[in-house]
Design a protein around this motif. Sequence first.
Motif, PDB file in Angstrom:
ATOM      1  N   TYR A 168       9.470  28.129  -4.774  1.00  0.00           N
ATOM      2  CA  TYR A 168       8.317  28.991  -4.994  1.00  0.00           C
ATOM      3  C   TYR A 168       8.762  30.245  -5.729  1.00  0.00           C
ATOM      4  O   TYR A 168       9.944  30.610  -5.727  1.00  0.00           O
ATOM      5  CB  TYR A 168       7.576  29.327  -3.697  1.00  0.00           C
ATOM      6  N   ASP A 169       7.804  30.913  -6.368  1.00  0.00           N
ATOM      7  CA  ASP A 169       8.138  32.035  -7.249  1.00  0.00           C
ATOM      8  C   ASP A 169       8.367  33.328  -6.459  1.00  0.00           C
ATOM      9  O   ASP A 169       8.269  33.349  -5.228  1.00  0.00           O
ATOM     10  CB  ASP A 169       7.051  32.215  -8.316  1.00  0.00           C
ATOM     11  N   CYS A 170       8.635  34.404  -7.205  1.00  0.00           N
ATOM     12  CA  CYS A 170       8.985  35.684  -6.591  1.00  0.00           C
ATOM     13  C   CYS A 170       7.849  36.279  -5.764  1.00  0.00           C
ATOM     14  O   CYS A 170       8.096  37.034  -4.808  1.00  0.00           O
ATOM     15  CB  CYS A 170       9.436  36.680  -7.659  1.00  0.00           C
ATOM     16  N   ASP A 171       6.608  35.940  -6.109  1.00  0.00           N
ATOM     17  CA  ASP A 171       5.457  36.421  -5.338  1.00  0.00           C
ATOM     18  C   ASP A 171       5.080  35.452  -4.218  1.00  0.00           C
ATOM     19  O   ASP A 171       4.150  35.728  -3.449  1.00  0.00           O
ATOM     20  CB  ASP A 171       4.252  36.618  -6.254  1.00  0.00           C
ATOM     21  N   ALA A 172       5.777  34.335  -4.156  1.00  0.00           N
ATOM     22  CA  ALA A 172       5.566  33.317  -3.124  1.00  0.00           C
ATOM     23  C   ALA A 172       4.154  32.744  -3.127  1.00  0.00           C
ATOM     24  O   ALA A 172       3.659  32.279  -2.099  1.00  0.00           O
ATOM     25  CB  ALA A 172       5.902  33.883  -1.731  1.00  0.00           C
TER      26      ALA A 172
END
Length: 214
Positions: free
Chosen positions: A73-77
């Motif tokens: 998942y990305d940095c912002d979740a």
Amino acid sequence: MIGKVKFDEKGLMPAIIQDINSGQVLMMAYMNEESLNKTIETNKTWFYSRSRQELWMKGESSGHIQDVKKIMYDCDADTLLIQVEQTGVACHTGHYSCFYNDIEGNEIEETVFDADNIYSKESAAILYELQEIIQQRKEEMPEGSYTTYLFEKGIDKILKKVGEENAEVIIAAKNKGKNELIYETSDLIYHLLVLLAEKDIELSQILTELRKRR
């Protein structure tokens, strides 16, 4: 176990599906917590259909399954990236990737990663498109359609046409020119796809068998 991912107010999260071998983006769909858990448990991609409001597994009916290799998942979740090994094609249109148009609406040539080679799939996509049309004819049986006529006549008629087209391919191959052979081979492939549809066999099953033999 799911990490600190953030689903939106509807309990959904976009999931980007990527070919782990080539890095090509294949599709984007939505997951909820249940579909994400099923994806983790089965190592097959499961999504949530917003229109049908139900879970669905990629390739459940078509055989174009996605074997999950890695989930991130990305940095912002709030967005998933799922790397898979794709069987068959990812797009229901018959294209390998759902992203086959440029911003001007022009269809671009697709490439598919193979362990030994990177090859063009622009032409092969038409087989899946034709398969989809044939299946649609079988389900809807529109009047005036030659494909409908074949399904109405049944297996004996279909087999007769396959035999006839096979003979015409042989005759064409004995001649020096290529155009006749190309034309007759196209006829044979079409009738073979009708036969497969009649017997409820997916094109992807044939390709899987060929891959095993390779």
